[in-house]
Design a protein around this motif. Structure first.
Motif, PDB file in Angstrom:
ATOM      1  N   THR A 154      22.459  43.235  34.419  1.00 38.33           N
ATOM      2  CA  THR A 154      23.859  43.003  33.591  1.00 38.33           C
ATOM      3  C   THR A 154      24.230  41.637  33.759  1.00 38.33           C
ATOM      4  O   THR A 154      25.237  41.384  33.596  1.00 38.33           O
ATOM      5  CB  THR A 154      24.812  43.698  34.331  1.00 38.33           C
ATOM      6  N   SER A 155      23.501  40.603  34.388  1.00 39.02           N
ATOM      7  CA  SER A 155      23.926  39.390  34.545  1.00 39.02           C
ATOM      8  C   SER A 155      24.571  38.732  32.924  1.00 39.02           C
ATOM      9  O   SER A 155      25.383  37.593  32.955  1.00 39.02           O
ATOM     10  CB  SER A 155      23.058  38.370  35.151  1.00 39.02           C
ATOM     11  N   ARG A 156      23.986  38.966  31.960  1.00 41.68           N
ATOM     12  CA  ARG A 156      24.257  38.388  31.041  1.00 41.68           C
ATOM     13  C   ARG A 156      25.336  39.081  30.305  1.00 41.68           C
ATOM     14  O   ARG A 156      26.016  38.736  29.210  1.00 41.68           O
ATOM     15  CB  ARG A 156      23.283  38.650  29.697  1.00 41.68           C
ATOM     16  N   MET A 157      26.025  40.416  30.684  1.00 43.62           N
ATOM     17  CA  MET A 157      27.271  41.027  30.367  1.00 43.62           C
ATOM     18  C   MET A 157      28.292  40.323  31.086  1.00 43.62           C
ATOM     19  O   MET A 157      28.957  40.781  32.176  1.00 43.62           O
ATOM     20  CB  MET A 157      27.218  42.401  30.533  1.00 43.62           C
ATOM     21  N   ASN A 158      28.881  39.006  30.802  1.00 46.28           N
ATOM     22  CA  ASN A 158      29.473  38.143  31.823  1.00 46.28           C
ATOM     23  C   ASN A 158      30.569  37.611  30.861  1.00 46.28           C
ATOM     24  O   ASN A 158      31.231  36.488  31.096  1.00 46.28           O
ATOM     25  CB  ASN A 158      28.576  37.083  32.232  1.00 46.28           C
ATOM     26  N   ARG A 159      31.229  38.551  29.938  1.00 49.98           N
ATOM     27  CA  ARG A 159      32.509  38.176  29.318  1.00 49.98           C
ATOM     28  C   ARG A 159      33.558  38.555  29.944  1.00 49.98           C
ATOM     29  O   ARG A 159      33.676  39.738  30.461  1.00 49.98           O
ATOM     30  CB  ARG A 159      32.404  38.639  27.952  1.00 49.98           C
ATOM     31  N   ILE A 160      34.798  37.946  30.011  1.00 46.44           N
ATOM     32  CA  ILE A 160      36.039  38.272  30.514  1.00 46.44           C
ATOM     33  C   ILE A 160      36.780  38.762  29.309  1.00 46.44           C
ATOM     34  O   ILE A 160      37.141  37.917  28.284  1.00 46.44           O
ATOM     35  CB  ILE A 160      36.707  36.887  31.092  1.00 46.44           C
ATOM     36  N   LEU A 161      37.082  39.834  29.143  1.00 47.71           N
ATOM     37  CA  LEU A 161      37.291  40.514  27.811  1.00 47.71           C
ATOM     38  C   LEU A 161      38.992  40.409  27.680  1.00 47.71           C
ATOM     39  O   LEU A 161      39.711  40.194  26.415  1.00 47.71           O
ATOM     40  CB  LEU A 161      36.982  42.105  27.812  1.00 47.71           C
ATOM     41  N   ALA A 162      39.827  40.472  28.531  1.00 46.17           N
ATOM     42  CA  ALA A 162      40.961  40.444  28.656  1.00 46.17           C
ATOM     43  C   ALA A 162      41.665  40.029  29.815  1.00 46.17           C
ATOM     44  O   ALA A 162      41.388  40.608  30.844  1.00 46.17           O
ATOM     45  CB  ALA A 162      41.789  41.876  27.857  1.00 46.17           C
ATOM     46  N   VAL A 163      42.631  39.066  29.710  1.00 46.96           N
ATOM     47  CA  VAL A 163      43.695  38.888  31.089  1.00 46.96           C
ATOM     48  C   VAL A 163      45.162  39.046  30.466  1.00 46.96           C
ATOM     49  O   VAL A 163      45.548  38.719  29.616  1.00 46.96           O
ATOM     50  CB  VAL A 163      43.594  37.708  31.605  1.00 46.96           C
ATOM     51  N   ASN A 164      45.786  40.018  31.284  1.00 49.90           N
ATOM     52  CA  ASN A 164      47.145  40.523  30.985  1.00 49.90           C
ATOM     53  C   ASN A 164      48.004  40.035  32.143  1.00 49.90           C
ATOM     54  O   ASN A 164      48.322  40.787  33.150  1.00 49.90           O
ATOM     55  CB  ASN A 164      47.231  41.881  30.899  1.00 49.90           C
ATOM     56  N   PRO A 165      48.530  38.816  32.180  1.00 51.67           N
ATOM     57  CA  PRO A 165      49.292  38.273  33.167  1.00 51.67           C
ATOM     58  C   PRO A 165      50.608  39.084  33.511  1.00 51.67           C
ATOM     59  O   PRO A 165      50.934  39.035  34.712  1.00 51.67           O
ATOM     60  CB  PRO A 165      49.651  36.832  32.729  1.00 51.67           C
ATOM     61  N   GLN A 166      51.244  39.519  32.673  1.00 51.56           N
ATOM     62  CA  GLN A 166      52.408  40.000  32.917  1.00 51.56           C
ATOM     63  C   GLN A 166      52.166  41.701  33.700  1.00 51.56           C
ATOM     64  O   GLN A 166      53.017  42.080  34.258  1.00 51.56           O
ATOM     65  CB  GLN A 166      53.048  40.529  31.456  1.00 51.56           C
TER      66      GLN A 166
END
Length: 472
Positions: free
Chosen positions: A103-115
């Motif tokens: 799974t090493s190529r499944m390396n996307r950060i899909l969302a960051v929700n700081p609040q």
């Protein structure tokens, strides 16, 4: 546990040949069958022999994982998830052959929700990559097992590490996940809400399942605010027992320690040489506090007073980031520094965890065992939650040393279980600890087997792991 106790898995030659043909056509160069790359994907830092898969699929999407699992299910072929290969109990071995899903190529950060203090990432994102991405948000992901492991792998093995005493383990820090199950269907186990009472807790079922129920492809994680101030340092003690008792007192007083790590005298000798540390060659505690400037100073001073009561000190602490980084780099390099104690030997790393009130007793009895058996085996521990590791240095080509090491590990595991603890605090079961699960959980193993058979009736998901063979 002897090698003869490893669960055998029968090879399905016809099915494997069929799946190899399907995946070569579907994935092209992203499906590899070379000997070296197959051996790499069965890499294990135990002495358990490498059992390589028949092919390695470098996946990029959940849909591709579904296709692979569906093909393997149709032909009854094992499928083994692979992150970065840093697990310690033979988790990625393929005893019946089959397909390794990298799974090493499944390396996307899909969302960051700081609040909301959360994020969603694909399974191949590593913890260091995530924290680099989060740096400008003022947030971080706190689980730190030492190795730069993939987050999917960390969830699959229920990893923890040095920060667990304050921030918990992966169990507490995964809000939900998406996984491909044994029938090729996907399941999303929850939403981003911080709590839910909606039905069975499928998230916790898959966390720690070591790829035996499904392959995790994405996760939603809790995040923490980066502390305003961090202080930390090293405190020597006259004995392991004194150091352990200081840990117990610190936890019982409610001091919000972020990390409190035990290093015994032998491990400290190795670290002094390898990492160029200037501390006494005696048992030590590596300690860190997170909070406000005034708070971390007060906590450090209180801990220093506790250490003094148990004959420890001086506790030399600092808030300088570079100095703290050097200390924790040395702690994380403990495995490599230990290998210098017996050049040419292989290290077998094992861990147990006991209630904090039994921690000093368990560690001191283990040190006595090491001395009695004449082993070279340094100890480090996540002392704040009763978890410690022993690295036995042995000649992996000497059957007598292997047998002696197995006897030591068995005694250690049974000692921890006898103290109402566990045979593994964070390494997992894999192949290496299969022989001890029934001693710990009894009939619970049969319940696990029922769940496994319901969700994976063909036994294609990482077979030969966790569950003891019939009659054990």
């Amino acid at each position: 546990m002897a090698l003869s106790d490893l669960n055998p898995v029968e090879r399905n030659e016809e099915g494997i040949a069929a799946v190899l043909g399907i995946l070569k056509q579907r994935l092209g160069e992203r499906f590899q069958t070379g000997e070296a790359i197959r051996a790499q994907h069965a890499h294990t830092t135990t002495y358990i022999p490498t059992q390589a898969p028949d092919g390695v699929a470098f996946v990029e999407t959940t849909a591709e994982v579904q296709e692979i699992v569906s093909a393997c299910a149709a032909h009854r072929v094992p499928v083994i998830a692979f992150g970065v290969g840093s697990s310690l109990e033979g988790h990625t071995n393929a005893p019946g052959g089959g397909i390794s899903v990298d799974t090493s190529r499944m390396n996307r950060i899909l969302a960051v929700n700081p609040q909301d203090l959360d994020c969603t990432v694909e399974a191949g994102v590593t913890r260091e990559d995530l924290n680099r991405h989060l740096r400008d948000t003022g947030l971080f992901f706190p689980i730190d097992p030492g190795a730069n492991a993939s987050l999917g792998g960390m969830a699959a093995t229920r990893a923890s590490g040095t920060n667990a005493v304050r921030y918990g383990t992966m169990r507490e820090n995964v809000l939900s996940l998406t996984a491909v199950m044994a029938d090729g269907q996907t399941v999303t186990t929850g939403k981003r809400a911080k709590k839910s009472s909606a039905g069975y807790d499928l998230t916790r079922l898959l966390i720690g399942s070591e790829g035996t129920l499904g392959i995790i492809t994405s996760l939603t994680l809790r995040l923490q605010g980066i502390p305003q101030a961090i202080s930390g340092g090293v405190c020597p003690f006259p004995s392991v027992e004194a150091a352990c008792n200081a840990v117990i007192a610190t936890i019982q007083m409610g001091i919000p320690v972020a990390r409190i790590e035990l290093v015994n005298a032998l491990q400290m000798r190795a670290m002094k040489t390898y990492s160029k540390l200037d501390y006494p060659e005696s048992p030590c505690l590596f300690v860190e506090f997170h909070g406000s400037d005034a708070g971390v100073a007060e906590q450090a001073e209180t801990f220093g007073a506790i250490a003094e009561e148990y004959g420890g000190g001086p506790f030399l602490w600092t808030s300088v980031a570079e100095e703290r980084t050097k200390l924790w780099k040395a702690r994380h390099d403990a495995y490599w520094s230990s290998l210098t104690l017996r050049p040419g030997a292989k290290g077998l790393s094992t861990d147990v965890c006991v209630p904090i009130s039994r921690f000093a007793e368990c560690v001191t009895q283990t040190e006595a065992d090491i001395a009695e058996m004449g082993l070279v085996a340094p100890i480090v521990g996540h002392a704040g939650d009763g978890n410690f590791h022993v690295l036995v240095l042995m000649d992996a080509d000497d059957p007598k040393e292997i047998a002696q090491t197995e006897e030591f590990v068995a005694r250690l595991n049974m000692r921890a279980i006898g103290m109402d603890g566990t045979c593994t605090g964070e390494h997992g079961i894999g192949q290496g600890k299969v022989g001890f699960l029934r001693h710990e959980l009894g009939h619970g193993v049969d319940i696990m087997r029922t769940i496994k058979q319901a969700l994976d009736p063909l036994d294609i998901m990482n077979p030969g792991k966790i569950l003891p063979g019939a009659g054990k």
